[in-house]
Scaffold this motif. Structure first.
Motif, PDB file in Angstrom:
ATOM      1  N   ILE A  65       0.838  -1.196   0.000  1.00  0.00           N
ATOM      2  CA  ILE A  65       0.000   0.000   0.000  1.00  0.00           C
ATOM      3  C   ILE A  65       0.872   1.244   0.000  1.00  0.00           C
ATOM      4  CG2 ILE A  65      -1.757   1.303   1.256  1.00  0.00           C
ATOM      5  CD1 ILE A  65      -2.833  -1.299   2.298  1.00  0.00           C
ATOM      6  N   ASP A  66       0.548   2.164  -0.885  1.00  0.00           N
ATOM      7  CA  ASP A  66       1.234   3.446  -0.957  1.00  0.00           C
ATOM      8  C   ASP A  66       0.647   4.369   0.113  1.00  0.00           C
ATOM      9  OD1 ASP A  66       2.470   5.804  -1.618  1.00  0.00           O
ATOM     10  OD2 ASP A  66       2.136   5.611  -3.775  1.00  0.00           O
ATOM     11  N   MET A  67       1.486   4.818   1.053  1.00  0.00           N
ATOM     12  CA  MET A  67       1.018   5.638   2.154  1.00  0.00           C
ATOM     13  C   MET A  67       1.150   7.131   1.863  1.00  0.00           C
ATOM     14  SD  MET A  67      -0.035   3.405   4.284  1.00  0.00           S
ATOM     15  CE  MET A  67      -0.293   4.399   5.748  1.00  0.00           C
ATOM     16  N   ARG A  68       1.665   7.492   0.717  1.00  0.00           N
ATOM     17  CA  ARG A  68       1.796   8.900   0.365  1.00  0.00           C
ATOM     18  C   ARG A  68       0.443   9.461  -0.082  1.00  0.00           C
ATOM     19  NH1 ARG A  68       6.309   8.031  -4.094  1.00  0.00           N
ATOM     20  NH2 ARG A  68       4.725   6.450  -4.599  1.00  0.00           N
ATOM     21  N   GLU A  69       0.355  10.792  -0.096  1.00  0.00           N
ATOM     22  CA  GLU A  69      -0.867  11.418  -0.593  1.00  0.00           C
ATOM     23  C   GLU A  69      -0.988  11.148  -2.093  1.00  0.00           C
ATOM     24  OE1 GLU A  69      -3.316  15.567  -0.064  1.00  0.00           O
ATOM     25  OE2 GLU A  69      -1.160  15.696  -0.353  1.00  0.00           O
ATOM     26  N   GLN A  70      -2.165  10.753  -2.499  1.00  0.00           N
ATOM     27  CA  GLN A  70      -2.398  10.389  -3.889  1.00  0.00           C
ATOM     28  C   GLN A  70      -3.387  11.364  -4.525  1.00  0.00           C
ATOM     29  OE1 GLN A  70      -2.914   6.064  -4.584  1.00  0.00           O
ATOM     30  NE2 GLN A  70      -2.613   5.806  -2.384  1.00  0.00           N
ATOM     31  N   VAL A  71      -3.209  11.559  -5.814  1.00  0.00           N
ATOM     32  CA  VAL A  71      -4.079  12.444  -6.582  1.00  0.00           C
ATOM     33  C   VAL A  71      -4.746  11.619  -7.671  1.00  0.00           C
ATOM     34  CG1 VAL A  71      -4.220  14.544  -7.960  1.00  0.00           C
ATOM     35  CG2 VAL A  71      -2.513  14.362  -6.144  1.00  0.00           C
ATOM     36  N   VAL A  72      -6.057  11.640  -7.676  1.00  0.00           N
ATOM     37  CA  VAL A  72      -6.818  10.882  -8.667  1.00  0.00           C
ATOM     38  C   VAL A  72      -7.747  11.848  -9.392  1.00  0.00           C
ATOM     39  CG1 VAL A  72      -8.426   8.994  -9.072  1.00  0.00           C
ATOM     40  CG2 VAL A  72      -6.720   8.803  -7.265  1.00  0.00           C
ATOM     41  N   SER A  73      -7.653  11.851 -10.707  1.00  0.00           N
ATOM     42  CA  SER A  73      -8.518  12.692 -11.537  1.00  0.00           C
ATOM     43  C   SER A  73      -9.585  11.811 -12.172  1.00  0.00           C
ATOM     44  CB  SER A  73      -7.688  13.401 -12.617  1.00  0.00           C
ATOM     45  OG  SER A  73      -8.525  14.160 -13.460  1.00  0.00           O
ATOM     46  N   PHE A  74     -10.832  12.146 -11.914  1.00  0.00           N
ATOM     47  CA  PHE A  74     -11.941  11.381 -12.454  1.00  0.00           C
ATOM     48  C   PHE A  74     -12.438  12.020 -13.749  1.00  0.00           C
ATOM     49  CE2 PHE A  74     -12.693  10.563  -7.754  1.00  0.00           C
ATOM     50  CZ  PHE A  74     -11.948   9.387  -7.787  1.00  0.00           C
ATOM     51  N   PRO A  75     -12.848  11.216 -14.711  1.00  0.00           N
ATOM     52  CA  PRO A  75     -13.326  11.779 -15.985  1.00  0.00           C
ATOM     53  C   PRO A  75     -14.616  12.565 -15.785  1.00  0.00           C
ATOM     54  CG  PRO A  75     -13.774   9.413 -15.864  1.00  0.00           C
ATOM     55  CD  PRO A  75     -12.907   9.746 -14.680  1.00  0.00           C
ATOM     56  N   PRO A  76     -14.937  13.476 -16.718  1.00  0.00           N
ATOM     57  CA  PRO A  76     -16.166  14.279 -16.592  1.00  0.00           C
ATOM     58  C   PRO A  76     -17.410  13.403 -16.471  1.00  0.00           C
ATOM     59  CG  PRO A  76     -14.762  15.143 -18.334  1.00  0.00           C
ATOM     60  CD  PRO A  76     -14.160  13.835 -17.918  1.00  0.00           C
ATOM     61  N   GLN A  77     -18.300  13.812 -15.588  1.00  0.00           N
ATOM     62  CA  GLN A  77     -19.531  13.080 -15.343  1.00  0.00           C
ATOM     63  C   GLN A  77     -20.726  14.004 -15.557  1.00  0.00           C
ATOM     64  OE1 GLN A  77     -19.827   9.829 -14.601  1.00  0.00           O
ATOM     65  NE2 GLN A  77     -17.604   9.522 -14.636  1.00  0.00           N
ATOM     66  N   PRO A  78     -21.795  13.499 -16.213  1.00  0.00           N
ATOM     67  CA  PRO A  78     -23.004  14.319 -16.383  1.00  0.00           C
ATOM     68  C   PRO A  78     -23.790  14.430 -15.075  1.00  0.00           C
ATOM     69  CG  PRO A  78     -23.340  12.128 -17.299  1.00  0.00           C
ATOM     70  CD  PRO A  78     -21.906  12.183 -16.865  1.00  0.00           C
ATOM     71  N   VAL A  79     -24.165  15.635 -14.725  1.00  0.00           N
ATOM     72  CA  VAL A  79     -24.920  15.880 -13.495  1.00  0.00           C
ATOM     73  C   VAL A  79     -26.099  16.793 -13.842  1.00  0.00           C
ATOM     74  CG1 VAL A  79     -24.833  16.777 -11.144  1.00  0.00           C
ATOM     75  CG2 VAL A  79     -22.814  15.695 -12.133  1.00  0.00           C
ATOM     76  N   ILE A  80     -27.277  16.482 -13.310  1.00  0.00           N
ATOM     77  CA  ILE A  80     -28.489  17.246 -13.596  1.00  0.00           C
ATOM     78  C   ILE A  80     -28.697  18.289 -12.495  1.00  0.00           C
ATOM     79  CG2 ILE A  80     -30.972  17.127 -13.970  1.00  0.00           C
ATOM     80  CD1 ILE A  80     -30.617  14.271 -14.919  1.00  0.00           C
ATOM     81  N   THR A  81     -28.868  19.547 -12.901  1.00  0.00           N
ATOM     82  CA  THR A  81     -29.102  20.625 -11.947  1.00  0.00           C
ATOM     83  C   THR A  81     -30.579  20.677 -11.549  1.00  0.00           C
ATOM     84  OG1 THR A  81     -29.475  22.224 -13.717  1.00  0.00           O
ATOM     85  CG2 THR A  81     -27.212  21.942 -12.947  1.00  0.00           C
ATOM     86  N   GLU A  82     -30.894  21.582 -10.633  1.00  0.00           N
ATOM     87  CA  GLU A  82     -32.276  21.703 -10.155  1.00  0.00           C
ATOM     88  C   GLU A  82     -33.219  22.153 -11.258  1.00  0.00           C
ATOM     89  OE1 GLU A  82     -34.441  23.526  -6.174  1.00  0.00           O
ATOM     90  OE2 GLU A  82     -32.808  24.629  -7.129  1.00  0.00           O
ATOM     91  N   ASP A  83     -32.721  22.948 -12.222  1.00  0.00           N
ATOM     92  CA  ASP A  83     -33.565  23.381 -13.336  1.00  0.00           C
ATOM     93  C   ASP A  83     -33.467  22.454 -14.546  1.00  0.00           C
ATOM     94  OD1 ASP A  83     -30.961  24.106 -13.539  1.00  0.00           O
ATOM     95  OD2 ASP A  83     -31.301  26.167 -14.181  1.00  0.00           O
ATOM     96  N   ASN A  84     -33.108  21.166 -14.275  1.00  0.00           N
ATOM     97  CA  ASN A  84     -33.142  20.100 -15.284  1.00  0.00           C
ATOM     98  C   ASN A  84     -32.214  20.366 -16.472  1.00  0.00           C
ATOM     99  OD1 ASN A  84     -35.061  18.497 -13.899  1.00  0.00           O
ATOM    100  ND2 ASN A  84     -36.735  19.745 -14.713  1.00  0.00           N
ATOM    101  N   LEU A  85     -31.038  20.877 -16.194  1.00  0.00           N
ATOM    102  CA  LEU A  85     -30.014  21.046 -17.216  1.00  0.00           C
ATOM    103  C   LEU A  85     -28.837  20.136 -16.872  1.00  0.00           C
ATOM    104  CD1 LEU A  85     -30.056  24.922 -17.657  1.00  0.00           C
ATOM    105  CD2 LEU A  85     -31.005  23.214 -19.214  1.00  0.00           C
ATOM    106  N   VAL A  86     -28.263  19.531 -17.895  1.00  0.00           N
ATOM    107  CA  VAL A  86     -27.170  18.578 -17.699  1.00  0.00           C
ATOM    108  C   VAL A  86     -25.841  19.307 -17.852  1.00  0.00           C
ATOM    109  CG1 VAL A  86     -26.099  16.443 -18.466  1.00  0.00           C
ATOM    110  CG2 VAL A  86     -28.582  16.685 -18.541  1.00  0.00           C
ATOM    111  N   VAL A  87     -25.051  19.296 -16.787  1.00  0.00           N
ATOM    112  CA  VAL A  87     -23.713  19.882 -16.832  1.00  0.00           C
ATOM    113  C   VAL A  87     -22.690  18.758 -16.681  1.00  0.00           C
ATOM    114  CG1 VAL A  87     -24.433  22.124 -15.937  1.00  0.00           C
ATOM    115  CG2 VAL A  87     -23.753  20.333 -14.346  1.00  0.00           C
ATOM    116  N   SER A  88     -21.530  18.964 -17.262  1.00  0.00           N
ATOM    117  CA  SER A  88     -20.447  17.988 -17.185  1.00  0.00           C
ATOM    118  C   SER A  88     -19.401  18.498 -16.204  1.00  0.00           C
ATOM    119  CB  SER A  88     -19.830  17.773 -18.574  1.00  0.00           C
ATOM    120  OG  SER A  88     -18.784  16.826 -18.506  1.00  0.00           O
ATOM    121  N   ILE A  89     -19.120  17.697 -15.165  1.00  0.00           N
ATOM    122  CA  ILE A  89     -18.209  18.115 -14.102  1.00  0.00           C
ATOM    123  C   ILE A  89     -17.101  17.076 -13.955  1.00  0.00           C
ATOM    124  CG2 ILE A  89     -17.995  18.703 -11.663  1.00  0.00           C
ATOM    125  CD1 ILE A  89     -20.903  19.480 -11.634  1.00  0.00           C
ATOM    126  N   ASP A  90     -15.856  17.554 -13.976  1.00  0.00           N
ATOM    127  CA  ASP A  90     -14.744  16.654 -13.691  1.00  0.00           C
ATOM    128  C   ASP A  90     -14.040  17.122 -12.426  1.00  0.00           C
ATOM    129  OD1 ASP A  90     -13.981  18.917 -15.034  1.00  0.00           O
ATOM    130  OD2 ASP A  90     -12.246  17.988 -15.991  1.00  0.00           O
TER     131      ASP A  90
END
Length: 237
Positions: A65-90
């Motif tokens: 196990i790597d005990m150092r601080e790790q950085v993970v970048s996740f690919p953009p994901q579609p998320v629906i806002t309260e006014d029913n619009l789809v935004v892409s957030i990474d």
């Protein structure tokens, strides 16, 4: 085959077995890592950086196990806002393993689990915001994600340091409208600045003309006064 040959072969096999056992018994752990060791299939101990000795054929290395601080970048994901619009957030997650035993036995794949938990939490947070709030509340989203993730991943032996939103992309149609609005605002500001400049120029020109007329009148008045004084003194003389 002579008995002496058999004894020689057995001695060679025994020597090979001893060498292999010694080779397997010595184990080195590098700085920044820990190693989970099992004995006969059960957790035995956690090895810290340094040189260690294992019991051959009884002790096995379960996970490094790597005990150092790790950085993970996740690919953009579609998320629906309260006014029913789809935004892409990474997103980008900064985390560190604090309990290697829990990270090994409490969760099958902690990186995948963190990714799924991030996406679920992100949908919950953004689902309560409209598009404008989503685009302007990046720090609030980051704080909400960090709090939920740090609390949920603690039992997995993981500490989430911080979460950062790399980008929030609205739908293409909204993006086009925003770009047009931005261009219109820039054109409006440019027109206002041009009109203001022209107004200031006209004011300065009028002020200049006014000052020039005043100076001309003053000059003419002074000339008349001097002329009258000259005529008066000439008449006296």
């Amino acid at each position: 085959m002579e008995p002496g040959d058999i004894v020689g072969i057995l001695l060679i096999l025994l020597l090979v077995l001893v060498v292999v056992s010694v080779f397997r018994a010595v184990f080195k752990v590098h700085q920044g890592y820990t190693v989970i060791v099992e004995r006969l299939g059960r957790y035995h101990k956690t090895l810290q950086p340094g040189l260690h000795f294992l019991v051959p054929f009884f002790d096995t290395v379960r996970q490094r196990i790597d005990m150092r601080e790790q950085v993970v970048s996740f690919p953009p994901q579609p998320v629906i806002t309260e006014d029913n619009l789809v935004v892409s957030i990474d997103t980008v997650i900064y985390f560190q393993v604090t309990d290697p035993v829990a990270a090994t036995y409490e969760i099958a794949n902690y990186i995948s689990a963190v990714e799924q938990l991030t996406m679920t939490t992100l949908r919950n947070i953004v689902g309560g915001m409209d598009l404008e709030q989503t685009l302007t509340s990046r720090e609030e989203i980051n704080r909400g994600l960090s709090g939920v993730l740090d609390e949920a991943t603690g039992r997995w032996g993981i500490r989430v340091g911080r979460v950062e939103i790399k980008g929030i992309d609205p739908p293409p149609s909204i993006k086009d409208s925003m770009e047009k609005q931005m261009r219109a605002d820039r054109d409006k500001r440019a027109a206002i600045l041009t009109a203001e400049g022209q107004r200031q120029s006209a004011i300065l020109t009028a002020e200049g003309n006014k000052q020039s007329a005043i100076l001309n009148a003053e000059g003419e008045r002074e000339a008349l006064i001097l002329q009258a004084q000259g005529e008066k003194e000439s008449a006296i003389l």
